[in-house]
Design a protein around this motif. Structure first.
Motif, PDB file in Angstrom:
ATOM      1  N   GLY A  89       0.836  -1.186   0.000  1.00 48.90           N
ATOM      2  CA  GLY A  89       0.000   0.000   0.000  1.00 48.90           C
ATOM      3  C   GLY A  89       0.872   1.237   0.000  1.00 48.90           C
ATOM      4  N   GLY A  90       0.349   2.323  -0.525  1.00 42.92           N
ATOM      5  CA  GLY A  90       1.075   3.583  -0.523  1.00 42.92           C
ATOM      6  C   GLY A  90       0.705   4.421   0.682  1.00 42.92           C
ATOM      7  N   ARG A 163      -7.405   3.738  10.083  1.00 42.99           N
ATOM      8  CA  ARG A 163      -6.997   5.045   9.573  1.00 42.99           C
ATOM      9  C   ARG A 163      -5.930   5.678  10.473  1.00 42.99           C
ATOM     10  N   ALA A 164      -6.123   5.543  11.785  1.00 39.68           N
ATOM     11  CA  ALA A 164      -5.173   6.144  12.710  1.00 39.68           C
ATOM     12  C   ALA A 164      -3.786   5.521  12.553  1.00 39.68           C
ATOM     13  N   GLU A 165      -3.746   4.192  12.400  1.00 37.03           N
ATOM     14  CA  GLU A 165      -2.460   3.529  12.213  1.00 37.03           C
ATOM     15  C   GLU A 165      -1.792   3.979  10.922  1.00 37.03           C
ATOM     16  N   SER A 166      -2.575   4.018   9.850  1.00 37.43           N
ATOM     17  CA  SER A 166      -2.042   4.432   8.556  1.00 37.43           C
ATOM     18  C   SER A 166      -1.515   5.866   8.609  1.00 37.43           C
ATOM     19  N   GLN A 167      -2.254   6.738   9.240  1.00 36.34           N
ATOM     20  CA  GLN A 167      -1.824   8.128   9.363  1.00 36.34           C
ATOM     21  C   GLN A 167      -0.557   8.239  10.211  1.00 36.34           C
ATOM     22  N   ALA A 206      -5.399   3.108   4.119  1.00 36.08           N
ATOM     23  CA  ALA A 206      -6.659   3.669   4.611  1.00 36.08           C
ATOM     24  C   ALA A 206      -6.594   5.145   4.974  1.00 36.08           C
ATOM     25  N   GLY A 207      -5.514   5.573   5.631  1.00 34.96           N
ATOM     26  CA  GLY A 207      -5.467   6.950   6.083  1.00 34.96           C
ATOM     27  C   GLY A 207      -4.714   7.890   5.176  1.00 34.96           C
ATOM     28  N   ALA A 208      -4.204   7.368   4.058  1.00 36.30           N
ATOM     29  CA  ALA A 208      -3.369   8.197   3.190  1.00 36.30           C
ATOM     30  C   ALA A 208      -4.188   9.191   2.375  1.00 36.30           C
ATOM     31  N   GLU A 209      -5.442   8.870   2.099  1.00 28.87           N
ATOM     32  CA  GLU A 209      -6.304   9.767   1.337  1.00 28.87           C
ATOM     33  C   GLU A 209      -7.661   9.833   2.028  1.00 28.87           C
ATOM     34  N   HIS A 210      -8.237  11.000   2.071  1.00 29.10           N
ATOM     35  CA  HIS A 210      -9.551  11.168   2.690  1.00 29.10           C
ATOM     36  C   HIS A 210     -10.595  10.321   1.955  1.00 29.10           C
ATOM     37  N   GLY A 213     -10.138   3.630   1.333  1.00 28.26           N
ATOM     38  CA  GLY A 213     -10.043   2.427   2.149  1.00 28.26           C
ATOM     39  C   GLY A 213      -9.395   1.348   1.322  1.00 28.26           C
ATOM     40  N   VAL A 214      -8.972   0.279   1.981  1.00 31.02           N
ATOM     41  CA  VAL A 214      -8.271  -0.794   1.284  1.00 31.02           C
ATOM     42  C   VAL A 214      -9.241  -1.926   1.010  1.00 31.02           C
ATOM     43  N   ASP A 215      -9.303  -2.389  -0.217  1.00 29.26           N
ATOM     44  CA  ASP A 215     -10.203  -3.460  -0.632  1.00 29.26           C
ATOM     45  C   ASP A 215      -9.377  -4.594  -1.221  1.00 29.26           C
ATOM     46  N   GLN A 216      -9.517  -5.790  -0.633  1.00 32.37           N
ATOM     47  CA  GLN A 216      -8.705  -6.925  -1.060  1.00 32.37           C
ATOM     48  C   GLN A 216      -8.906  -7.257  -2.537  1.00 32.37           C
TER      49      GLN A 216
END
Length: 263
Positions: A89-90, A163-167, A206-210, A213-216
């Motif tokens: 993920g980016g 989201r918090a973890e990603s941010q 998940a948190g990189a863009e408003h 979300g990540v979809d498998q």
């Protein structure tokens, strides 16, 4: 024992097709069974081993992969250089879905995995630079659009980040997130192998863009859509890999008394 292969690719099941005249080898290791039998064939005039990281039918989730058995099995066949394509993920606006990145740093945020062959004694692996510069350079030169550099954080999985973890990860300046890059890289170094990751950005975390979300399903679809591109990059890189003799990835253990066996 004569080496059956000196280069390996650890990746997804779709990479089987790039081996010419493959043969399967069932390898027993002191650490249990690897993810699957190892296929050995020819790529760019080199003898190359392929091991599907998640098993032949993607039956192994990231936290259940027997990383030690995988790296030991490859070394037992003679492998000294490992290329490791993976989906990531980016976390940064510097990358976007579809980018191929050769990272130069790694952060380990896993917590349930056996991360070393060392079970006794004092053997401390130097790991300031986790990826082989020679193998990474060969991959980076395989196509003009490959991005070079960046930090990949490896999380336990199998769930995606909140989201918090990603941010939080993004705020550290880390650019990529993945579930399989550790302890794979460190174990390869302990086996005195040259190792480089080839990261395909399949999504923005998940948190990189408003609103993102990540979809498998989207991740798997994008990775499959890029298989031909990735196998082409691998073929070119394998044909230009440097001689690993004397590389620091191998030489780090010179003069040390290792407390584990390298086959």
């Amino acid at each position: 024992m004569t080496a059956l292969a000196d280069v390996a690719v650890i990746g997804g099941t779709g990479f089987y097709t790039f081996l010419e005249d493959p043969t399967d080898h069932v390898v027993d290791t002191p650490y249990g069974a690897p993810s699957a039998p190892v296929s050995v064939g020819t790529v760019a005039g080199r003898r190359v081993a392929f091991l599907p990281r998640h098993g032949r039918h993607h039956e192994l989730p990231p936290h259940a992969i027997n990383y030690r058995a995988n790296l030991w099995a490859l070394r037992s066949l003679g492998v000294r250089q490992v290329l490791a394509p993976c989906a990531v993920g980016g976390l940064s606006h510097d990358v976007a879905p579809g980018d191929v990145v050769v990272p130069d740093q790694l952060v380990d945020r896993t917590h349930r995995r056996v991360g070393s062959f060392v079970e006794t004694g004092a053997v401390h692996l130097p790991f300031a630079d986790p990826y082989c510069p020679g193998v990474s350079a060969a991959v980076a030169a395989a196509a003009p659009d490959i991005r070079v550099g960046g930090t990949m954080v490896v999380i336990e999985g199998p769930r995606f980040s909140t989201r918090a973890e990603s941010q939080h990860y993004a705020a550290q300046g880390w650019s990529l997130i993945n579930m399989t890059g550790s302890p794979e890289a460190a174990l390869a170094r302990e086996m005195r192998q040259c190792y480089a990751a080839i990261a395909l950005v399949t999504d923005m975390d998940a948190g990189a863009e408003h609103g993102a979300g990540v979809d498998q399903r989207e991740i798997f679809e994008l990775f499959r859509a890029n298989l031909e591109r990735l196998t082409g990059l691998l073929t070119t890189a394998i044909g230009h890999l440097p001689d690993p003799t004397g590389c620091g990835c191998e030489a780090w253990a010179d003069g040390l008394e290792l407390t584990y066996r390298i086959p």
